[in-house]
Enzyme design. Structure first.
Site, PDB file in Angstrom:
ATOM      1  N   TRP A  31       0.837  -1.210   0.000  1.00  0.00           N
ATOM      2  CA  TRP A  31       0.000   0.000   0.000  1.00  0.00           C
ATOM      3  C   TRP A  31       0.867   1.253   0.000  1.00  0.00           C
ATOM      4  CZ3 TRP A  31      -0.586   4.199   3.252  1.00  0.00           C
ATOM      5  CH2 TRP A  31      -1.727   4.990   3.027  1.00  0.00           C
TER       6      TRP A  31
ATOM      7  N   ASP B 146      -5.734  -3.334  -1.341  1.00  0.00           N
ATOM      8  CA  ASP B 146      -5.753  -3.552   0.097  1.00  0.00           C
ATOM      9  C   ASP B 146      -6.294  -2.352   0.862  1.00  0.00           C
ATOM     10  OD1 ASP B 146      -4.553  -6.184   0.080  1.00  0.00           O
ATOM     11  OD2 ASP B 146      -2.677  -5.213  -0.471  1.00  0.00           O
ATOM     12  N   ASP B 147      -6.555  -1.267   0.150  1.00  0.00           N
ATOM     13  CA  ASP B 147      -7.033  -0.042   0.781  1.00  0.00           C
ATOM     14  C   ASP B 147      -8.516  -0.196   1.115  1.00  0.00           C
ATOM     15  OD1 ASP B 147      -6.167   3.206   0.753  1.00  0.00           O
ATOM     16  OD2 ASP B 147      -8.301   2.776   0.728  1.00  0.00           O
ATOM     17  N   PHE B 148      -8.842  -0.099   2.408  1.00  0.00           N
ATOM     18  CA  PHE B 148     -10.235  -0.291   2.822  1.00  0.00           C
ATOM     19  C   PHE B 148     -11.146   0.769   2.206  1.00  0.00           C
ATOM     20  CE2 PHE B 148     -13.797   0.493   5.734  1.00  0.00           C
ATOM     21  CZ  PHE B 148     -14.394  -0.765   5.724  1.00  0.00           C
TER      22      PHE B 148
END
Length: 211
Positions: A146, A165-167
């Site tokens: 990230w 992977d970034d919420f």
């Protein structure tokens, strides 16, 4: 050959047109948000960009500003310390700026990797592909995928980065589509194929789906 990023207004218009034509959800959301106003900071060297990214990691902006400000105050008269200057400083003085032991270890590791030519100069980074940079930087202590993706987006202005992977990106897509569950990173990678070669712009809009 340098990998030149196209950040012209025309390229953003092409990206918006591409995404708006995917379906009515994208079209509605983009119409609500308006033109893409993604802003990068391309003047920074990779070393500085990565140190700054770690300094702010998991902190509110004001807290990150304060800690980084105290670090920079250790080096009066210069805009940002060189890797050699950072490594030559007593770690206890740097810890007193407010860094955790883990963060300081990562920051000093970035400085050492810069001295060792693992962290590339900006000129070299411009010749490397996204995957080459990820492969080169992720093995560094405390540097995850990230972090490198944010570096690609904001420092190198790469136009086709999707941080799966970034919420915020995944939750943004859930809200965009009215889904009951947030997509997994693997699902996000597959879904995002349709947004290429404008996945950076897609990410920018998805970040704006969250409250």
């Amino acid at each position: 050959m340098p990998i030149i990023a196209d950040i012209s207004p025309a390229s953003y218009e092409e990206a918006v047109s591409h995404l708006s034509n995917l379906d009515s959800d994208w079209k509605r959301h983009i119409a609500e948000i308006g033109p893409c106003r993604h802003e990068a900071k391309p003047a920074r060297e990779p070393y500085e960009a990565l140190v700054r990214a770690i300094a702010y990691q998991q902190l509110h902006a004001k807290a990150g500003d304060a800690i980084l400000g105290r670090l920079l105050a250790l080096y009066p008269g210069i805009a940002f310390p060189s890797p050699e200057q950072l490594l030559a400083t007593d770690p206890e003085l740097q810890r007193a700026c407010g860094f955790s032991a883990t963060k300081l270890g990562t920051i000093r590791g970035i400085a050492q990797a810069s001295v060792d030519k693992i962290v590339p100069t900006r000129a070299e980074a411009l010749t490397l592909s996204d995957d080459q940079l990820i492969e080169r930087l992720v093995p560094l202590r405390g540097i995850g995928r990230w972090t490198v993706e944010m570096f690609l987006i904001y420092t190198l202005e790469r136009s086709d980065i999707l941080p799966i992977d970034d919420f915020g990106v995944r939750e943004g897509y859930r809200r965009l589509k009215g889904m009951t569950t947030t997509p997994t990173p693997r699902q996000m990678r597959e879904i995002g194929q349709a947004w290429s070669p404008y996945r950076t712009v897609a990410s920018w809009y998805l970040w704006r789906c969250t409250p």
